[in-house]
Motif scaffolding. Structure first.
Motif, PDB file in Angstrom:
ATOM      1  N   GLY A 260       0.860  -1.497  -0.269  1.00  0.00           N
ATOM      2  CA  GLY A 260       0.346  -0.150  -0.298  1.00  0.00           C
ATOM      3  C   GLY A 260       0.946   1.213  -0.280  1.00  0.00           C
ATOM      4  N   PRO A 261       0.127   2.125  -0.308  1.00  0.00           N
ATOM      5  CA  PRO A 261       0.964   3.744   0.214  1.00  0.00           C
ATOM      6  C   PRO A 261       1.724   3.949   1.446  1.00  0.00           C
ATOM      7  CG  PRO A 261      -1.608   4.316   0.395  1.00  0.00           C
ATOM      8  CD  PRO A 261      -0.882   2.541   0.082  1.00  0.00           C
ATOM      9  N   LYS A 262       3.176   4.949   1.726  1.00  0.00           N
ATOM     10  CA  LYS A 262       3.803   5.237   2.017  1.00  0.00           C
ATOM     11  C   LYS A 262       2.574   6.429   3.402  1.00  0.00           C
ATOM     12  CE  LYS A 262       8.104   4.309   0.501  1.00  0.00           C
ATOM     13  NZ  LYS A 262       9.477   5.316   0.569  1.00  0.00           N
ATOM     14  N   LEU A 263       3.119   6.070   4.156  1.00  0.00           N
ATOM     15  CA  LEU A 263       2.784   7.154   4.909  1.00  0.00           C
ATOM     16  C   LEU A 263       3.572   8.337   5.695  1.00  0.00           C
ATOM     17  CD1 LEU A 263      -0.462   8.069   6.436  1.00  0.00           C
ATOM     18  CD2 LEU A 263       0.164   7.340   8.760  1.00  0.00           C
ATOM     19  N   ILE A 264       3.342   9.225   5.044  1.00  0.00           N
ATOM     20  CA  ILE A 264       3.947  11.034   6.398  1.00  0.00           C
ATOM     21  C   ILE A 264       2.861  11.397   7.153  1.00  0.00           C
ATOM     22  CG2 ILE A 264       5.449  13.023   5.240  1.00  0.00           C
ATOM     23  CD1 ILE A 264       6.551  11.517   2.548  1.00  0.00           C
ATOM     24  N   ILE A 265       3.624  11.712   8.258  1.00  0.00           N
ATOM     25  CA  ILE A 265       2.756  12.246   9.263  1.00  0.00           C
ATOM     26  C   ILE A 265       3.576  13.146   9.325  1.00  0.00           C
ATOM     27  CG2 ILE A 265       2.479  11.952  11.665  1.00  0.00           C
ATOM     28  CD1 ILE A 265       2.167   9.272  11.650  1.00  0.00           C
ATOM     29  N   LEU A 266       3.362  14.910   9.301  1.00  0.00           N
ATOM     30  CA  LEU A 266       4.178  15.977   9.625  1.00  0.00           C
ATOM     31  C   LEU A 266       3.508  16.516  10.953  1.00  0.00           C
ATOM     32  CD1 LEU A 266       4.486  17.360   6.006  1.00  0.00           C
ATOM     33  CD2 LEU A 266       5.953  16.805   7.546  1.00  0.00           C
TER      34      LEU A 266
ATOM     35  N   GLU B 254     -13.246  35.339 -20.765  1.00  0.00           N
ATOM     36  CA  GLU B 254     -14.005  34.360 -21.496  1.00  0.00           C
ATOM     37  C   GLU B 254     -13.569  34.234 -19.622  1.00  0.00           C
ATOM     38  OE1 GLU B 254     -15.837  33.996 -24.070  1.00  0.00           O
ATOM     39  OE2 GLU B 254     -15.084  35.099 -25.184  1.00  0.00           O
ATOM     40  N   THR B 255     -14.647  33.034 -19.390  1.00  0.00           N
ATOM     41  CA  THR B 255     -14.969  32.138 -18.315  1.00  0.00           C
ATOM     42  C   THR B 255     -15.000  30.272 -18.839  1.00  0.00           C
ATOM     43  OG1 THR B 255     -17.499  31.824 -18.531  1.00  0.00           O
ATOM     44  CG2 THR B 255     -16.124  33.177 -16.692  1.00  0.00           C
ATOM     45  N   PHE B 256     -14.570  29.762 -18.150  1.00  0.00           N
ATOM     46  CA  PHE B 256     -14.240  28.213 -18.650  1.00  0.00           C
ATOM     47  C   PHE B 256     -14.171  28.054 -16.655  1.00  0.00           C
ATOM     48  CE2 PHE B 256     -12.089  30.883 -21.738  1.00  0.00           C
ATOM     49  CZ  PHE B 256     -12.608  29.578 -23.347  1.00  0.00           C
ATOM     50  N   LYS B 257     -14.438  26.384 -17.236  1.00  0.00           N
ATOM     51  CA  LYS B 257     -14.707  25.178 -15.423  1.00  0.00           C
ATOM     52  C   LYS B 257     -14.167  23.841 -16.225  1.00  0.00           C
ATOM     53  CE  LYS B 257     -19.176  24.305 -14.957  1.00  0.00           C
ATOM     54  NZ  LYS B 257     -20.498  24.257 -13.686  1.00  0.00           N
ATOM     55  N   GLY B 258     -13.644  23.411 -14.833  1.00  0.00           N
ATOM     56  CA  GLY B 258     -13.140  22.077 -14.992  1.00  0.00           C
ATOM     57  C   GLY B 258     -12.561  21.415 -13.443  1.00  0.00           C
ATOM     58  N   SER B 259     -11.701  20.327 -13.436  1.00  0.00           N
ATOM     59  CA  SER B 259     -11.479  19.540 -12.376  1.00  0.00           C
ATOM     60  C   SER B 259     -10.129  19.212 -12.262  1.00  0.00           C
ATOM     61  CB  SER B 259     -12.336  18.515 -12.093  1.00  0.00           C
ATOM     62  OG  SER B 259     -11.900  17.791 -11.176  1.00  0.00           O
ATOM     63  N   ALA B 260      -8.604  19.603 -11.923  1.00  0.00           N
ATOM     64  CA  ALA B 260      -7.894  18.879 -11.923  1.00  0.00           C
ATOM     65  C   ALA B 260      -7.573  17.374 -10.894  1.00  0.00           C
ATOM     66  CB  ALA B 260      -6.396  19.143 -12.259  1.00  0.00           C
ATOM     67  N   ARG B 261      -8.457  17.065 -10.173  1.00  0.00           N
ATOM     68  CA  ARG B 261      -8.934  16.071  -8.862  1.00  0.00           C
ATOM     69  C   ARG B 261      -7.431  14.732  -9.717  1.00  0.00           C
ATOM     70  NH1 ARG B 261     -14.237  13.004  -7.006  1.00  0.00           N
ATOM     71  NH2 ARG B 261     -13.188  12.492  -5.334  1.00  0.00           N
ATOM     72  N   THR B 262      -7.166  14.632 -10.879  1.00  0.00           N
ATOM     73  CA  THR B 262      -6.695  13.177 -10.518  1.00  0.00           C
ATOM     74  C   THR B 262      -5.282  14.204 -10.907  1.00  0.00           C
ATOM     75  OG1 THR B 262      -6.692  13.446 -13.463  1.00  0.00           O
ATOM     76  CG2 THR B 262      -7.909  12.200 -12.372  1.00  0.00           C
ATOM     77  N   GLY B 263      -4.858  14.661 -10.731  1.00  0.00           N
ATOM     78  CA  GLY B 263      -3.486  15.270 -10.798  1.00  0.00           C
ATOM     79  C   GLY B 263      -3.412  16.242  -9.640  1.00  0.00           C
ATOM     80  N   GLU B 264      -3.703  16.254  -8.792  1.00  0.00           N
ATOM     81  CA  GLU B 264      -3.285  17.767  -7.438  1.00  0.00           C
ATOM     82  C   GLU B 264      -2.218  17.077  -6.969  1.00  0.00           C
ATOM     83  OE1 GLU B 264      -6.898  17.545  -4.978  1.00  0.00           O
ATOM     84  OE2 GLU B 264      -7.820  18.440  -6.540  1.00  0.00           O
ATOM     85  N   MET B 265      -1.646  15.822  -6.401  1.00  0.00           N
ATOM     86  CA  MET B 265      -0.340  16.211  -6.253  1.00  0.00           C
ATOM     87  C   MET B 265       0.145  14.688  -6.699  1.00  0.00           C
ATOM     88  SD  MET B 265      -0.894  16.057  -2.190  1.00  0.00           S
ATOM     89  CE  MET B 265       0.253  17.343  -1.602  1.00  0.00           C
ATOM     90  N   LYS B 266       2.010  15.144  -6.737  1.00  0.00           N
ATOM     91  CA  LYS B 266       2.658  14.281  -7.015  1.00  0.00           C
ATOM     92  C   LYS B 266       3.146  13.166  -6.165  1.00  0.00           C
ATOM     93  CE  LYS B 266       5.569  17.585 -10.188  1.00  0.00           C
ATOM     94  NZ  LYS B 266       6.435  17.413 -10.256  1.00  0.00           N
ATOM     95  N   TYR B 267       3.399  11.980  -6.796  1.00  0.00           N
ATOM     96  CA  TYR B 267       3.429  10.826  -6.051  1.00  0.00           C
ATOM     97  C   TYR B 267       1.966  10.631  -4.949  1.00  0.00           C
ATOM     98  CZ  TYR B 267       7.933  12.850  -6.573  1.00  0.00           C
ATOM     99  OH  TYR B 267       9.228  13.800  -6.962  1.00  0.00           O
ATOM    100  N   THR B 268       0.906  10.864  -5.612  1.00  0.00           N
ATOM    101  CA  THR B 268      -0.513  10.239  -5.023  1.00  0.00           C
ATOM    102  C   THR B 268      -0.573   8.975  -4.882  1.00  0.00           C
ATOM    103  OG1 THR B 268      -1.203  12.134  -5.181  1.00  0.00           O
ATOM    104  CG2 THR B 268      -2.682  10.322  -4.711  1.00  0.00           C
ATOM    105  N   GLU B 269       0.050   7.800  -5.580  1.00  0.00           N
ATOM    106  CA  GLU B 269       0.288   6.446  -5.530  1.00  0.00           C
ATOM    107  C   GLU B 269       1.205   6.158  -4.361  1.00  0.00           C
ATOM    108  OE1 GLU B 269       0.553   4.985  -9.446  1.00  0.00           O
ATOM    109  OE2 GLU B 269      -1.057   5.916 -10.238  1.00  0.00           O
ATOM    110  N   ASN B 270       2.062   6.428  -4.292  1.00  0.00           N
ATOM    111  CA  ASN B 270       3.156   5.978  -3.616  1.00  0.00           C
ATOM    112  C   ASN B 270       2.774   6.329  -2.193  1.00  0.00           C
ATOM    113  OD1 ASN B 270       4.929   4.480  -3.453  1.00  0.00           O
ATOM    114  ND2 ASN B 270       6.209   6.216  -3.233  1.00  0.00           N
ATOM    115  N   VAL B 271       2.511   7.570  -1.649  1.00  0.00           N
ATOM    116  CA  VAL B 271       2.327   7.948  -0.333  1.00  0.00           C
ATOM    117  C   VAL B 271       0.707   8.875  -0.259  1.00  0.00           C
ATOM    118  CG1 VAL B 271       3.462  10.643  -1.080  1.00  0.00           C
ATOM    119  CG2 VAL B 271       4.184   9.643   1.035  1.00  0.00           C
ATOM    120  N   ARG B 272       0.931   8.903   1.086  1.00  0.00           N
ATOM    121  CA  ARG B 272      -0.557  10.063   1.832  1.00  0.00           C
ATOM    122  C   ARG B 272       0.120  10.747   2.971  1.00  0.00           C
ATOM    123  NH1 ARG B 272      -2.243   7.878  -2.551  1.00  0.00           N
ATOM    124  NH2 ARG B 272      -3.966   6.614  -2.446  1.00  0.00           N
TER     125      ARG B 272
END
Length: 456
Positions: free
Chosen positions: A108-114, A243-261
């Motif tokens: 599973g992912p690693k855990l970093i506690i700050l 001009e106005t637009f909207k969208g979501s960057a949900r799939t790429g918010e933080m690097k290393y998300t697969e590997n760490v929480r």
């Protein structure tokens, strides 16, 4: 030193720290939610906030012990106290190194506690948000493959703090399009757009070719949490011809998300930048109830053979303010100093005014007509017991609200006491502020007597 000796010399707050989630004594709703996250293998980034001693660190450590075996723990969990390691160097070094490496066996992912993350500098928090991204601006190259032929594209993602630097003009040089991105769920990010637009217009004021400019609302997947009204966006865009637009960057918010929480722990939520807050699931840890503290307190006292009286328990609870860590530390200190945990011993151990002393002081303030005698009595008691006027003010404030006084008299007295406390905090003389406190009570007594005379 043997293992038994190490355990014996441990502070009780560490010796009796819960090692399993079921051993925690409060916040059942939070524990239930986190348990569900772990059961479904959907643990998000976490943000725990609330007063000290309410179980934030114990909760995440218990979660970590449930997620990983003892053999995996050291390689899968990184615990840092951000009040010590709070600069940008620790994020770029130790945290980045830990987050970017994978283990040989999938666990599973690693855990970093700050812990104490509210002590981190803003630069460190911004670096944590990007996890290794360039400070100031991040440049990316690619192609618009939706067009035929594909068009080369270069993106320059400017960090929020770039507004205050002289580098912004260099970042935006020769831009064709400028997107002003705000968070649909964060009104503060939208309110800052006017400053950004004004600054960008100043930069391109002397340029003959102006870039196209548009608004982009991020996190459209959280429309149900929208804080920025659509009408406000439309009005703002109309005023600035955008001009106005909207969208979501949900799939790429933080690097290393697969590997760490990440689990970010703090006392003051306001000191964590909004960009980090928005990436985490937040849980507030409220102060513990006395009914939750007492069973664990008596359990520890029994395990350590501590002689604990009922008035000692009440004193510990009164001093704790819902802080379990403070209860156990004070219990251990009092036991080691006196071998008998009573009310007087608890208060004496921590240098807190005794209840009997506060009662004497309060009676002098209410009944002593001679100013000089009252001043000398309180001053002598302060010196004999080593009391601080700030502690006396706090205790008198607690008692005075139980005294039946006319509302206007009580309000006036409380304001004068708060002013005295503020002056003490800024370094004023205790003798002068003690005289001011006695004078405030004398005026209050005169007001009460005048009111009684007018009534009769």
């Amino acid at each position: 030193m043997t293992v038994g000796e190490v355990s014996k010399n441990l502070p009780w707050v560490e010796k009796y720290r819960p090692s399993k989630l079921e051993e925690l004594i409060s916040h059942d709703d939070i524990i239930k939610t986190i348990n569900q996250f772990m059961k479904e293998n959907q643990l998000p980034h976490l943000l725990f906030y609330g007063p000290p001693g309410t179980g934030k660190t114990s909760t995440i450590l218990a979660c970590a012990r449930q997620m990983y075996t003892p053999q995996q723990f050291n390689s899968m969990v990184l615990e840092l106290n951000a009040s010590d390691d709070r600069g940008i160097g620790i994020v770029r070094g130790q945290i980045l190194s830990f987050a970017s490496t994978r283990t040989i066996f999938k666990a599973g992912p690693k855990l970093i506690i700050l812990d104490e993350a509210d002590a981190m500098t803003n630069d460190a928090q911004n670096a944590l948000r990007r996890m290794g991204g360039t400070q100031g601006a991040e440049v990316m190259a690619g192609q618009c493959i939706g067009l035929r032929p594909p068009v080369p594209l270069q993106l320059c993602d400017v960090a929020g703090n770039a507004l205050q630097t002289n580098m912004l003009a260099n970042y935006l040089y020769d831009s064709d399009i400028i997107l002003f991105v705000y968070d649909l769920t964060n009104l503060e990010s939208f309110d800052k757009l006017a400053i950004w637009i004004q600054r960008v217009k100043e930069i391109f004021e002397i340029e003959t070719t102006k870039p196209l400019m548009a608004l982009f609302g991020n996190k459209s997947d959280l429309e149900h949490q929208r804080a920025v009204r659509l009408s406000c966006v439309q009005k703002f865009a109309s005023e600035h011809l955008l001009e106005t637009f909207k969208g979501s960057a949900r799939t790429g918010e933080m690097k290393y998300t697969e590997n760490v929480r990440f689990c970010i722990i703090c006392n003051y939520l306001g000191k964590i930048i909004p960009a980090l807050q928005s990436r985490c699931t937040r849980f507030r840890f409220a102060p513990l109830q006395q009914s939750q503290i007492v069973p664990r307190l008596k359990e520890v006292a029994a395990a350590e053979n501590v002689k604990l009286s009922e008035d000692g328990v009440k004193a510990l609870l009164a001093l704790s303010g819902g802080d379990m860590r403070k209860v156990l530390n004070t219990l251990q200190s009092t036991w080691l100093a006196y071998r008998d945990v009573t009310e007087d011993n608890v208060y004496t151990c921590v240098g807190h005014p005794l209840r009997s002393d506060i009662t004497k002081i309060f009676n002098w303030l209410l009944t002593e007509n001679d100013f000089a005698v009252c001043f000398q009595n309180i001053q002598d008691l302060k010196l004999a017991k080593g009391l601080a006027l700030g502690d006396i003010l706090t205790e008198v404030h607690t008692i005075i609200q139980r005294v039946k006084l006319p509302a206007e008299v009580l309000v006036s007295l409380l304001i004068k006491m708060s002013d005295a406390e503020a002056r003490l905090a800024s370094g004023c003389s205790e003798r002068i502020e003690l005289a001011a406190l006695i004078a405030a009570f004398q005026i209050a007594r005169d007001q009460v007597q005048i009111g009684d005379t007018e009534t009769s």
